[in-house]
Design a protein around this motif. Structure first.
Motif, PDB file in Angstrom:
ATOM      1  N   PHE A 178      -5.334   7.865   5.559  1.00  0.00           N
ATOM      2  CA  PHE A 178      -5.351   9.081   5.736  1.00  0.00           C
ATOM      3  C   PHE A 178      -6.354   9.832   4.915  1.00  0.00           C
ATOM      4  O   PHE A 178      -6.482   9.528   3.687  1.00  0.00           O
ATOM      5  CB  PHE A 178      -4.028   9.759   5.279  1.00  0.00           C
ATOM      6  N   ALA A 179      -7.106  10.873   5.716  1.00  0.00           N
ATOM      7  CA  ALA A 179      -8.561  11.341   5.006  1.00  0.00           C
ATOM      8  C   ALA A 179      -8.081  12.381   4.045  1.00  0.00           C
ATOM      9  O   ALA A 179      -8.708  12.816   3.017  1.00  0.00           O
ATOM     10  CB  ALA A 179      -9.513  11.616   6.048  1.00  0.00           C
ATOM     11  N   THR A 204      11.077   8.431   3.739  1.00  0.00           N
ATOM     12  CA  THR A 204       9.792   8.798   3.702  1.00  0.00           C
ATOM     13  C   THR A 204       8.825   7.845   3.112  1.00  0.00           C
ATOM     14  O   THR A 204       8.998   7.331   2.131  1.00  0.00           O
ATOM     15  CB  THR A 204       9.646  10.123   2.899  1.00  0.00           C
ATOM     16  N   ILE A 205       7.498   7.566   3.704  1.00  0.00           N
ATOM     17  CA  ILE A 205       6.762   6.852   3.268  1.00  0.00           C
ATOM     18  C   ILE A 205       5.582   7.369   2.279  1.00  0.00           C
ATOM     19  O   ILE A 205       5.209   8.386   2.983  1.00  0.00           O
ATOM     20  CB  ILE A 205       6.080   6.056   4.300  1.00  0.00           C
ATOM     21  N   VAL A 206       4.943   6.959   1.469  1.00  0.00           N
ATOM     22  CA  VAL A 206       4.086   7.681   0.509  1.00  0.00           C
ATOM     23  C   VAL A 206       2.976   6.515   0.448  1.00  0.00           C
ATOM     24  O   VAL A 206       2.977   5.369  -0.073  1.00  0.00           O
ATOM     25  CB  VAL A 206       4.524   8.046  -0.900  1.00  0.00           C
ATOM     26  N   THR A 207       1.687   6.974   0.634  1.00  0.00           N
ATOM     27  CA  THR A 207       0.480   6.201   0.426  1.00  0.00           C
ATOM     28  C   THR A 207      -0.480   7.259  -0.078  1.00  0.00           C
ATOM     29  O   THR A 207      -0.255   8.416  -0.412  1.00  0.00           O
ATOM     30  CB  THR A 207      -0.018   5.784   1.872  1.00  0.00           C
ATOM     31  N   ASN A 208      -1.450   6.522  -0.825  1.00  0.00           N
ATOM     32  CA  ASN A 208      -2.801   7.418  -1.196  1.00  0.00           C
ATOM     33  C   ASN A 208      -3.841   7.989  -0.240  1.00  0.00           C
ATOM     34  O   ASN A 208      -3.956   6.870   0.714  1.00  0.00           O
ATOM     35  CB  ASN A 208      -3.267   6.728  -2.502  1.00  0.00           C
ATOM     36  N   VAL A 209      -4.410   8.957  -0.495  1.00  0.00           N
ATOM     37  CA  VAL A 209      -5.439   9.429   0.519  1.00  0.00           C
ATOM     38  C   VAL A 209      -6.404   8.533   0.261  1.00  0.00           C
ATOM     39  O   VAL A 209      -6.935   8.062  -0.892  1.00  0.00           O
ATOM     40  CB  VAL A 209      -5.690  10.849   0.048  1.00  0.00           C
ATOM     41  N   GLY A 210      -7.176   8.093   1.135  1.00  0.00           N
ATOM     42  CA  GLY A 210      -8.476   7.275   1.108  1.00  0.00           C
ATOM     43  C   GLY A 210      -8.000   5.646   1.195  1.00  0.00           C
ATOM     44  O   GLY A 210      -8.930   4.959   0.948  1.00  0.00           O
ATOM     45  N   ASP A 267       0.734  -1.350  -0.066  1.00  0.00           N
ATOM     46  CA  ASP A 267       0.224   0.080   0.216  1.00  0.00           C
ATOM     47  C   ASP A 267       0.895   1.412   0.146  1.00  0.00           C
ATOM     48  O   ASP A 267       0.284   2.220  -0.385  1.00  0.00           O
ATOM     49  CB  ASP A 267      -0.869  -0.018   1.248  1.00  0.00           C
ATOM     50  N   ALA A 268       2.164   1.119   0.431  1.00  0.00           N
ATOM     51  CA  ALA A 268       2.715   2.288   0.551  1.00  0.00           C
ATOM     52  C   ALA A 268       4.192   2.242  -0.322  1.00  0.00           C
ATOM     53  O   ALA A 268       4.792   1.203  -0.702  1.00  0.00           O
ATOM     54  CB  ALA A 268       3.312   2.620   2.087  1.00  0.00           C
ATOM     55  N   PRO A 317      -5.732   2.528   2.887  1.00  0.00           N
ATOM     56  CA  PRO A 317      -5.179   2.094   4.152  1.00  0.00           C
ATOM     57  C   PRO A 317      -3.675   1.840   3.916  1.00  0.00           C
ATOM     58  O   PRO A 317      -3.416   1.208   2.749  1.00  0.00           O
ATOM     59  CB  PRO A 317      -5.943   0.904   4.775  1.00  0.00           C
ATOM     60  N   ALA A 318      -2.819   2.384   4.652  1.00  0.00           N
ATOM     61  CA  ALA A 318      -1.376   2.341   4.601  1.00  0.00           C
ATOM     62  C   ALA A 318      -0.945   1.127   5.716  1.00  0.00           C
ATOM     63  O   ALA A 318      -1.613   1.133   6.841  1.00  0.00           O
ATOM     64  CB  ALA A 318      -0.549   3.655   4.891  1.00  0.00           C
ATOM     65  N   ARG A 319      -0.238   0.170   5.498  1.00  0.00           N
ATOM     66  CA  ARG A 319       0.138  -0.731   6.373  1.00  0.00           C
ATOM     67  C   ARG A 319       1.609  -0.703   6.806  1.00  0.00           C
ATOM     68  O   ARG A 319       2.430  -0.962   6.242  1.00  0.00           O
ATOM     69  CB  ARG A 319      -0.151  -2.444   5.649  1.00  0.00           C
ATOM     70  N   LEU A 320       1.553  -0.231   8.149  1.00  0.00           N
ATOM     71  CA  LEU A 320       2.810  -0.143   8.668  1.00  0.00           C
ATOM     72  C   LEU A 320       3.071  -1.260   9.706  1.00  0.00           C
ATOM     73  O   LEU A 320       2.103  -1.538  10.421  1.00  0.00           O
ATOM     74  CB  LEU A 320       2.964   1.254   9.379  1.00  0.00           C
TER      75      LEU A 320
END
Length: 723
Positions: free
Chosen positions: A449-450, A317-323, A309-310, A325-328
């Motif tokens: 992240f919304a 730096t981790i990048v994910t898309n709005v809306g 997802d990221a 879920p990012a899995r950490l």
């Protein structure tokens, strides 16, 4: 109570590795499908996607079979053939599916999702409408002579789950029926050769288990159990990916040959004490990792081609898309010594696994079997597999796949090999600090992240001795850039200027234009020579973090004459100057016109539909109908909705009405429009009649026209047959 109503069963004559041979299993055919049952339940059997689905083949009779006889399965080994076939519920309600076979404990069949057994009615899988289950097959050839047959037939059962009162227990057998021998054996086995006797193997023969059960009995729980775990070492390693010959890479057991398997060495308490003695006994080391950066060093793993997802950047730096879920994960965090994992230092089993050289750098799933009595009174469901690294013990994301009275099986994924230990209920906590100040607990965090922006996510790891370590990673919640395209045309230079109005909150966006002639240009504003007419341009907007939008735009270039273009072409001022002067002049004229012109007389109120042609109305007694020689109805502004044609007598009484539905057209034209008088309505031979046409548009405005008086005539010049 819920009772299963078994309505169909299919005997599948497997040639499934029926013959034990040396060498690996290879696929040889395509991926057909077949409907198992003509009635209910409606279940489809077919080849799974992937290499192993090739074992599902169609024989000479057009029926499906599963053929592993050429070259057969590996001798003296446990072979897992993942994702062989699927069962797809095409019914309109939930359907139960399960399998039975004649392979005894040497054959296992399980769902590809979670490894759940599907053998026996007690392990039936419930499929919702449209849902499918993919089946893996395991074969144990250890102790079987070459040429012996492991399995000849499999029965696939289906049924409905009904809400009924408790019955007499006969619903299963009495309602069962065969769906036909839709899958035939191959390679000289199964049902293809009636006179050939199939050798049988039982757990009591060569290769007997430590604790064999009855033939056909399956282990409890969701895991492979002793059918998968090596009987001597209690260890299985399943490497990710496939070997060079295309078979799943599964290994277990003793051996030092790099091509034969792995080396497993049991570790004693003294060995574990020696490991802790050489380690740095200090605070934990908190690490945040992602799917692309599994070791948590902030750099993408080049060998890891998994899709997560990221997306990690080189600087961490981790990048994910709005809306989304990012899995950490905090799984790569380490505890320096075993006493920091649990105060009681409860390790129920420890092994050192050494893979062959050609598999050393490949991630794998490790499964360990532990004697049940080693847990004492502790609940084995909290068991966690630890992996020893240079900085300490990693506590892997562990699943307890099977628990019996005799043993417990734990499973976890690892990226490297060294000592492994099974801890009972580790006393290690993972606490995440979110951007809004709230906290969540757990080894893995899934967070959405919304809003786009840059955020900090923190992780604190606390060991059993109360020591802590914290770390923070920056997460960019990225939005997807978009653009609105506009165009201007310089007629004098015959050049179009294209501009992209980009909307992008995070990161720098780049616009790439691809024209029909193959030319590619970059920039938010570009110029390109275009001839008058319509042109197609592909526009791609991408930001520095990988989010992109691709659209195809149609650009219209003006073809007509204009004052601005002519003046600019003559070199009298620039286009912008003339556009400004003409715009100001037009505005002044509009203001003057508004103040001084009588608009009420110049622009009448909007008109509705008009009947522009109503010619040659006539009526005849022989055909009992009216006709209009020519009829035209138009609306210059909007689409017509309905047209009504009324026939009235001289007193104004309606005789008959014909209604026409108009869809999307502004004009209706007809010749010899016919209005039939219904049976039972008598026309007066001496009477006068009139035809009245009324039209209505989609804005509910109407227009009407009444024709001249007409009389009945005995015959028409060109009679029309009665309808």
């Amino acid at each position: 109570m819920k009772l299963r109503s078994i309505t169909a069963a299919l005997v599948v004559l497997f040639a499934l590795g029926a013959v034990v041979a040396t060498g690996a299993v290879l696929g040889t055919a395509g991926s057909p499908t077949e409907s198992l049952f003509n009635g209910e339940p409606d279940v489809e059997f077919g080849a799974a996607n992937g290499t192993n689905g090739n074992y599902v083949v169609s024989d000479d009779d057009g029926e499906l079979r599963i053929d592993l006889t050429d070259p057969g399965v590996n001798a003296e080994a446990y072979t897992t053939v993942d994702r062989v076939f699927y069962l797809h519920n095409q019914d309109t309600q939930d359907v139960l599916v399960w399998v039975t076979h004649d392979g005894g404990e040497r054959v296992s069949m399980a769902s590809d999702e979670g490894g759940r057994p599907i053998e026996g009615e007690e392990n039936a899988v419930t499929l919702a409408p449209g849902e499918r289950v993919v089946v893996n097959v395991g074969l144990d050839s250890r102790g079987i002579e070459e040429g012996d047959r492991l399995l000849t037939s499999v029965t696939i059962h289906t049924g409905y789950e009904l809400e009924e009162e408790v019955g007499d227990g006969n619903d299963t057998d009495e309602n069962a029926s065969d769906g036909g021998g839709g899958v035939g054996g191959g390679g000289g086995g199964g049902g293809g050769v009636p006179d050939e006797e199939t050798p049988e193997t039982t757990p009591g023969e060569e290769g007997e288990r430590d604790e064999p059960g009855e033939e056909g009995e399956q282990p409890e729980g969701d895991a492979p159990g002793e059918d998968v775990i090596d009987s001597e070492t209690g260890v299985e390693v399943e490497f990710e990916g496939e070997t060079e010959d295309g078979t799943p890479d599964v290994d277990g057991g003793e051996g030092s040959d790099a091509d034969a398997g792995i080396t497993v060495r049991e570790l004693s308490n003294e060995d574990l004490d020696a490991i802790d003695a050489t380690a740095r006994d200090g605070n934990p080391r908190a690490v945040i990792s992602t799917a692309e950066d599994e070791d948590g060093d902030g750099v993408n793993d080049e060998s890891d081609d998994s899709e997560g997802d990221a997306i990690d950047l080189a600087e961490g730096t981790i990048v994910t898309n709005v809306g989304k879920p990012a899995r950490l994960s905090g799984e790569r965090s380490t505890i320096s010594v075993s006493s920091g994992v649990t105060e009681q230092d409860r390790i129920v089993r420890a092994v050192d696994i050494e893979p062959p050289e050609n598999r050393r750098d490949r991630p794998a799933t490790v499964r360990l079997r532990v004697d049940r009595d080693r847990f004492g009174d502790a609940d084995p469901s909290g068991a966690t597999l630890g992996h020893r690294t240079e900085t300490g013990w990693e506590l892997l994301d562990t699943t307890v796949t099977e628990t019996t009275e005799d043993y417990v099986v734990v499973s976890a994924r690892t990226r490297s090999f060294s000592p492994f230990a099974v801890f009972v209920d580790p006393d290690v906590t993972y606490q995440w600090t979110l951007p809004d100040g709230t906290t969540q607990s757990g080894r893995v965090l899934e967070y959405t992240f919304a809003e786009p922006g840059q955020y900090d996510v923190g992780l604190t790891v606390r060991d059993a001795l109360g020591r802590e370590s914290s770390t923070t990673r920056t997460v960019i919640a990225n939005d997807v850039p978009t653009a609105e395209v506009s165009a201007e045309y310089d007629r004098a230079a015959e050049v179009a200027t294209l501009t992209a109005d980009v909307e992008n909150e995070v990161g720098d966006a780049t616009v790439t234009w691809t024209f029909a002639d193959g030319t590619t240009k970059t920039g938010k504003t570009v110029t390109h020579p275009l001839e008058p007419g319509e042109h197609v341009v592909d526009v791609r907007v991408a930001d520095e973090y990988g989010a992109a939008t691709e659209t195809t735009e149609r650009v219209a270039v003006a073809t007509g004459w204009s004052v601005v273009s002519e003046l600019s072409a003559l070199g009298i001022g620039s286009t912008i100057v003339w556009q400004t002067l003409l715009s100001l002049t037009a505005l002044g004229l509009i203001v003057a016109a508004y103040r001084y012109l009588p608009w009420g007389r110049i622009i009448p109120e909007g008109r509705g539909p008009r009947i522009t042609v109503l010619e040659d109305p006539r009526v005849t007694l022989e055909t009992n109908r009216f006709e209009i020689g020519a009829l035209t109805v138009v609306d210059p502004q909007v689409a017509l909705d309905t047209i009504s044609i009324d026939i009235v007598d001289e007193e104004g009484t309606e005789i008959v009405r014909k209604r026409l539905e108009i869809v999307g057209d502004r004009e209706y034209t007809a010749e010899d429009e016919t209005i039939v008088v219904p049976p039972g309505t008598d026309l007066d031979p001496e009477g006068n009649y009139r035809i009245r046409v009324t039209a209505r548009n989609v804005r509910d405005r109407t227009g009407s026209l009444e024709g001249s008086s007409i009389r009945i005539v005995s015959t028409l010049t060109d009679p029309v047959p009665a309808v």
